[in-house]
Enzyme design. Structure first.
Site, mmCIF file in Angstrom:
data_model
loop_
_atom_site.group_PDB
_atom_site.id
_atom_site.type_symbol
_atom_site.label_atom_id
_atom_site.label_comp_id
_atom_site.label_asym_id
_atom_site.label_seq_id
_atom_site.Cartn_x
_atom_site.Cartn_y
_atom_site.Cartn_z
ATOM 1 N N ASP A 107 0.939 -1.387 0.077
ATOM 2 C CA ASP A 107 0.032 0.045 -0.003
ATOM 3 C C ASP A 107 0.872 1.217 -0.104
ATOM 4 O O ASP A 107 0.406 2.276 -0.696
ATOM 5 C CB ASP A 107 -0.831 -0.033 1.294
ATOM 6 C CG ASP A 107 -1.819 1.193 1.442
ATOM 7 O OD1 ASP A 107 -2.042 1.596 0.178
ATOM 8 O OD2 ASP A 107 -2.039 1.655 2.439
ATOM 9 N N ASP A 110 2.415 1.546 -3.623
ATOM 10 C CA ASP A 110 1.881 2.193 -4.862
ATOM 11 C C ASP A 110 1.640 3.599 -4.961
ATOM 12 O O ASP A 110 2.096 4.217 -6.193
ATOM 13 C CB ASP A 110 0.447 1.586 -4.916
ATOM 14 C CG ASP A 110 -0.524 2.148 -3.767
ATOM 15 O OD1 ASP A 110 -0.422 1.930 -2.671
ATOM 16 O OD2 ASP A 110 -1.083 3.346 -4.305
ATOM 17 N N ASP A 132 -7.620 -1.274 -0.288
ATOM 18 C CA ASP A 132 -7.399 -1.414 0.790
ATOM 19 C C ASP A 132 -8.302 -2.075 1.669
ATOM 20 O O ASP A 132 -8.048 -2.653 2.528
ATOM 21 C CB ASP A 132 -6.888 -0.153 1.434
ATOM 22 C CG ASP A 132 -5.606 0.593 0.900
ATOM 23 O OD1 ASP A 132 -4.830 -0.331 0.374
ATOM 24 O OD2 ASP A 132 -4.943 1.582 0.892
#
Length: 251
Positions: A107, A110, A132
């Site tokens: 996460d 990215d 997420d």
């Protein structure tokens, strides 16, 4: 102590040993721009976040050089969340914890890769936030299955999932109405760290304390539930008051 637990402790020890190095090299250096923009929290302060960004920086640069698309990290994070849920459901708590941590790292990657390559977009931001939520849902669903024979533990897991989703929803709904509210004690990073660390350490700590497996982890889950629900409630009140002030023309 099993080989998996020993390997986990070794990884943690190596990571912690990098902290003194970071303390030396970061003197006089400005805080990472992204870290500086984020609000401080009780569990994860600015220094810890800045250290983490420094630690993963070489991997981020390698990903940029290899032209890995940011979407790949979004999808990887969701898949790791699914794998974590499967591990939890099977009772492999330490494995689930490491998968949660890896999903959290994906996460981070990215967004940083997207900005470094000039590929940041609204579509990317939407996919980032939405995937997420999928990852968290998968992980907590697996935990609920693990605790299926213990109703109160399963309830704590459901509340932790609901609270996590509400934290994100209140922020998104507020921003949709023109109010930004990012505060609170149990944001995504805090939830991931608590869940992962408790998962990795559960068997060792629970065994030494004479508790059943899953005892340390469920305590962390209950803390996540209380903190995330409290954060969502705080954001709800703060956003509602801000909207009321705007509606009545108050300054």
């Amino acid at each position: 102590m099993s080989r998996a637990e020993l390997a986990s402790l070794l990884v943690v020890a190596v990571a912690l040993l990098t902290m003194p190095v970071f303390a030396l090299v970061s003197r006089g250096r400005p805080v990472d721009a992204e870290v500086a923009r984020r609000p401080r929290t009780i569990l994860l302060g600015t220094w810890i976040r800045d250290w983490l960004m420094w630690l993963i920086a070489p991997l981020v640069r390698a990903s940029v050089a290899a032209r890995v698309p940011p979407l790949a990290f979004n999808v990887l994070g969701a898949l790791l969340g699914l794998a974590a849920g499967a591990a939890y459901a099977a009772g492999a708590l330490a494995t689930g914890g490491w998968l949660v941590l890896l999903g959290g790292a994906a996460d981070i990657f990215d967004g940083r890769v997207a900005r470094a390559r000039g590929m940041a977009s609204r579509a990317g931001a939407f996919l980032d936030s939405t995937l997420d939520r999928f990852a968290e849902t998968f992980a907590f669903a697996g935990l609920a299955l693990y605790y299926r024979d213990a109703p109160w533990r399963a309830l704590a897991t459901v509340l932790a999932l609901g609270g996590s989703l509400l934290v994100s929803y209140t922020r998104a709904r507020g921003e949709g109405l023109g109010i930004e509210c990012k505060g609170g004690v149990m944001q995504r990073a805090e939830r991931l760290v608590l869940l992962a660390v408790a998962s990795v350490l559960d068997r060792t700590v629970s065994a030494r304390a004479g508790w059943p497996d899953g005892s340390l982890l469920v305590a962390a889950v209950a803390l996540i539930a209380a903190g995330s629900l409290g954060t969502a409630l705080w954001r709800t009140v703060a956003i509602a008051r801000a909207l009321e002030r705007e509606d009545t023309g108050e300054r």
